[in-house]
Write a protein that holds these residues in place. Structure first.
Motif, PDB file in Angstrom:
ATOM      1  N   ASN A 290       0.838  -1.205   0.000  1.00 31.07           N
ATOM      2  CA  ASN A 290       0.000   0.000   0.000  1.00 31.07           C
ATOM      3  C   ASN A 290       0.869   1.249   0.000  1.00 31.07           C
ATOM      4  O   ASN A 290       0.586   2.229  -0.694  1.00 31.07           O
ATOM      5  CB  ASN A 290      -0.902   0.039   1.229  1.00 31.07           C
ATOM      6  CG  ASN A 290      -1.976  -1.006   1.182  1.00 31.07           C
ATOM      7  OD1 ASN A 290      -2.180  -1.641   0.139  1.00 31.07           O
ATOM      8  ND2 ASN A 290      -2.672  -1.218   2.288  1.00 31.07           N
ATOM      9  N   PHE A 291       1.940   1.183   0.789  1.00 30.25           N
ATOM     10  CA  PHE A 291       2.851   2.331   0.849  1.00 30.25           C
ATOM     11  C   PHE A 291       3.640   2.442  -0.459  1.00 30.25           C
ATOM     12  O   PHE A 291       3.700   3.516  -1.070  1.00 30.25           O
ATOM     13  CB  PHE A 291       3.797   2.175   2.041  1.00 30.25           C
ATOM     14  CG  PHE A 291       5.032   3.010   1.950  1.00 30.25           C
ATOM     15  CD1 PHE A 291       4.962   4.390   2.081  1.00 30.25           C
ATOM     16  CD2 PHE A 291       6.269   2.428   1.689  1.00 30.25           C
ATOM     17  CE1 PHE A 291       6.101   5.174   1.968  1.00 30.25           C
ATOM     18  CE2 PHE A 291       7.403   3.203   1.575  1.00 30.25           C
ATOM     19  CZ  PHE A 291       7.324   4.585   1.710  1.00 30.25           C
ATOM     20  N   LEU A 292       4.200   1.305  -0.909  1.00 32.89           N
ATOM     21  CA  LEU A 292       5.051   1.367  -2.114  1.00 32.89           C
ATOM     22  C   LEU A 292       4.265   1.770  -3.358  1.00 32.89           C
ATOM     23  O   LEU A 292       4.793   2.439  -4.242  1.00 32.89           O
ATOM     24  CB  LEU A 292       5.697   0.000  -2.373  1.00 32.89           C
ATOM     25  CG  LEU A 292       7.014  -0.309  -1.668  1.00 32.89           C
ATOM     26  CD1 LEU A 292       7.643  -1.537  -2.289  1.00 32.89           C
ATOM     27  CD2 LEU A 292       7.987   0.863  -1.745  1.00 32.89           C
ATOM     28  N   SER A 293       2.980   1.362  -3.408  1.00 37.34           N
ATOM     29  CA  SER A 293       2.204   1.662  -4.618  1.00 37.34           C
ATOM     30  C   SER A 293       2.007   3.168  -4.804  1.00 37.34           C
ATOM     31  O   SER A 293       1.851   3.645  -5.923  1.00 37.34           O
ATOM     32  CB  SER A 293       0.871   0.926  -4.614  1.00 37.34           C
ATOM     33  OG  SER A 293       0.130   1.326  -3.512  1.00 37.34           O
ATOM     34  N   THR A 294       2.053   3.941  -3.718  1.00 41.24           N
ATOM     35  CA  THR A 294       1.927   5.395  -3.875  1.00 41.24           C
ATOM     36  C   THR A 294       3.151   5.949  -4.611  1.00 41.24           C
ATOM     37  O   THR A 294       3.087   6.997  -5.243  1.00 41.24           O
ATOM     38  CB  THR A 294       1.806   6.118  -2.515  1.00 41.24           C
ATOM     39  OG1 THR A 294       2.991   5.880  -1.758  1.00 41.24           O
ATOM     40  CG2 THR A 294       0.596   5.661  -1.729  1.00 41.24           C
ATOM     41  N   LYS A 295       4.263   5.228  -4.516  1.00 45.87           N
ATOM     42  CA  LYS A 295       5.482   5.656  -5.223  1.00 45.87           C
ATOM     43  C   LYS A 295       5.454   5.137  -6.671  1.00 45.87           C
ATOM     44  O   LYS A 295       5.769   5.845  -7.612  1.00 45.87           O
ATOM     45  CB  LYS A 295       6.746   5.081  -4.561  1.00 45.87           C
ATOM     46  CG  LYS A 295       6.814   5.237  -3.080  1.00 45.87           C
ATOM     47  CD  LYS A 295       7.530   6.499  -2.720  1.00 45.87           C
ATOM     48  CE  LYS A 295       7.329   6.797  -1.251  1.00 45.87           C
ATOM     49  NZ  LYS A 295       7.468   8.156  -0.919  1.00 45.87           N
ATOM     50  N   ILE A 296       5.052   3.841  -6.810  1.00 43.32           N
ATOM     51  CA  ILE A 296       5.145   3.205  -8.136  1.00 43.32           C
ATOM     52  C   ILE A 296       4.079   3.759  -9.091  1.00 43.32           C
ATOM     53  O   ILE A 296       4.366   4.090 -10.235  1.00 43.32           O
ATOM     54  CB  ILE A 296       4.994   1.673  -8.004  1.00 43.32           C
ATOM     55  CG1 ILE A 296       6.159   1.117  -7.178  1.00 43.32           C
ATOM     56  CG2 ILE A 296       4.960   0.984  -9.373  1.00 43.32           C
ATOM     57  CD1 ILE A 296       5.964  -0.316  -6.725  1.00 43.32           C
TER      58      ILE A 296
END
Ligand code: FAD
Length: 482
Positions: free
Chosen positions: A455-461
């Motif tokens: 959930n956190f990484l997807s905001t970056k990707i």
């Protein structure tokens, strides 16, 4: 060596003391282990972790049987619980573990075990059963006992603590529990599931007051739905024995006096360090009611005397006592100046669902003035959780300003097991990208760990910036559906 009878002497054969004894003896140190109870294992084995978790499992089986219809099975007509059989199972489990914690095993490892009540006669010697024993290093690992509050009438009224709870002859019809901490709450749910009418009286405004309120409230809602009654922000004014029942008068959060009655009173409001009888004052050891003061190498104000486990009042968990024991072995036997680091300390309250933690929760981060962001994922979006009939709970991940995890809380099925992946991630400083790209088996509860990090990484990707880059380099054509 001739100067002392032993290289190391350990007072208390529970979780902490046994860790030191096993480590020191196996490393070739002449080791003395003393316990006053006449058996090894301490509170955890005899009156704590082991009987409580055994009881929790028994109560969970009964709870699942009550939910037979939900799982598409015929309803089960449940007979009342014969508590003597529940105690028998618990004693059976204790008996198996006791072999591991036996005098014979420790003797084989090379430690001399003595039973009795030791008293320090000087900084290097104790008196025990009429004899003197000296050691170069001493470890005080005498644990803790339940605090008994100064409530009017309590001294004249029968009550129980964790010492008596697991050997009751009968299941109480009703029980009032003083204290809504981990012990009180675990037992409230277990006894309610077995058929006892349970009421919890708690002074703070939430149960499990060291946990974040949102998580603790979810636990309370589950217990309420199972029939446990709660009085929060309530004070206990007096108690009296009415013969077959006890009457407890409380002042509620609204200031109203209410009289409650129950067959059994369980006192679970906190713990006090077992410092009595050791003559610590005589040798000038620094301690108060909470415990013996130690530095981060577990040394008392006398550097050759260590205090570990519940008796130092720091972290009252079996695994903390064991960890502190390993710090003593490093310092006193290997002579390595190793310090304890509790940054990534995990702990779990074994309600159903369980509430597990590692590192800081929001309350702790706020108190420490730390900047943080919170990322969550709910168990009702985890496929395995749904197949198991478990829909309550969530995982909460706290990241610091550098986007590094500083704490995880998991309220959900087997949370105590799920937190172990975070033990590895946080201690091994594993990158989120590694956690998220690692293959987890489907369907498992553990996927929730990967999901919250995702959930956190997807905001970056999946950011506009990345999309723009891909469009520029590879001529992607964008959305195909409005
Ligand atoms: C109901 C309950 C449930 C719990 N559940 C969990 C759990 O699920 N997980 C968890 O991590 N922790 C749990 N705990 C806490 C855990 O039991 C303690 O943190 C742990 O036992 C502490 O280990 P210790 O070595 O400090 O003390 P103990 O294991 O209590 O050992 C102390 C030993 O010292 C001996 N002793 C006492 N006084 C003297 C003296 N004067 N001279 C010589 N010997 C003495 C005692 O007989 C005892 O054997 C629970 C506690 C309770 C009460």
């Amino acid at each position: 060596m001739a100067k002392y009878d032993f290289d190391i002497g350990i007072l208390g054969g529970g979780s902490g003391g046994l860790t030191v004894a096993a480590g020191a003896a196996q490393l070739g140190a002449k080791t003395l282990l003393v316990d006053k109870e006449g058996k090894l294992g301490g509170d955890c084995l005899h009156y704590g972790c082991v009987p409580s978790k055994t009881l929790i499992m028994t109560s969970r089986v009964r709870h699942i049987m009550k939910r037979a219809g939900y799982f598409g099975l015929p309803e089960v007509d449940l007979s009342p619980v014969d508590f003597r059989n529940v105690v028998k199972r618990s004693q059976h489990v204790i008996g198996i573990i006791q072999k591991h914690d036996s005098e014979e095993r420790f003797c084989k490892l090379g430690a001399k075990v003595e039973f009795g009540e030791p008293t320090f006669i000087d900084e290097y010697s104790i008196r025990l059963n009429g004899k003197n024993y000296s050691a170069k290093y001493w470890v005080i690992a005498t644990g803790s006992s339940p605090s008994i509050p100064p409530i009017k009438g309590l001294d004249k009224t029968p009550f129980i603590t964790n010492r008596e709870l697991f050997s009751l002859k009968e299941l109480p019809k009703s029980m009032i529990i003083f204290g809504g901490g981990p012990i009180g709450i675990e037992m409230a749910q277990a006894f309610a599931r077995l058929g006892t009418e349970v009421t919890v009286i708690q002074r703070p405004e939430q149960i499990l007051h060291k946990e974040d309120k949102d998580m603790a409230d979810m636990v309370m809602n589950v217990l309420s739905s199972e029939g446990v009654s709660f009085y929060l922000k309530a004070s206990i004014e007096s108690i009296q024995d009415l013969g077959s029942e006890r009457e407890v008068v409380i002042r509620t959060a609204e200031g109203v006096m209410v009289a409650l009655r129950a067959e059994t009173i369980l006192v679970a409001i906190g713990r006090e360090a077992n410092v009595g009888g050791l003559a610590l004052e005589q040798i000038g050891i620094d301690f108060d009611k909470k415990g013996i003061k130690v530095d981060d190498r577990m040394r008392t104000n006398h550097e050759h005397i260590y205090a570990i486990g519940d008796v130092n009042g720091k972290y009252l968990f079996t695994h903390a006592a064991g960890y502190e024991g390993s710090i003593v072995v490093s310092n006193a036997i290997f002579h390595l100046p190793r310090k304890a680091d509790f940054t990534n300390l995990p702990w779990c309250t074994y309600t159903d669902p369980e509430l597990a933690n590692i590192g800081m929760n929001e309350a702790m981060a706020k108190a420490a003035g730390r900047e943080y962001s919170v990322w969550t994922e709910e168990f009702r979006t985890n496929d395995r959780s749904l197949t198991e009939g478990e829909e309550v709970g969530k995982i909460k991940m706290l990241l610091d300003e550098k986007e590094k995890p500083i704490g995880i809380q998991i309220l959900g099925p087997h949370a105590g097991e799920l937190v172990n992946e975070w033990v590895a991630v946080m201690n091994g400083k594993v990158k989120f990208s590694s956690l998220v790209s690692a293959i987890h088996p489907y369907p498992t509860l553990g996927e929730i760990n990967k999901k919250v990090a995702g959930n956190f990484l997807s905001t970056k990707i999946f950011s506009d910036k990345v999309k723009k880059g891909l469009k520029f380099f590879f001529n992607l054509k964008g959305r195909a559906c409005g």
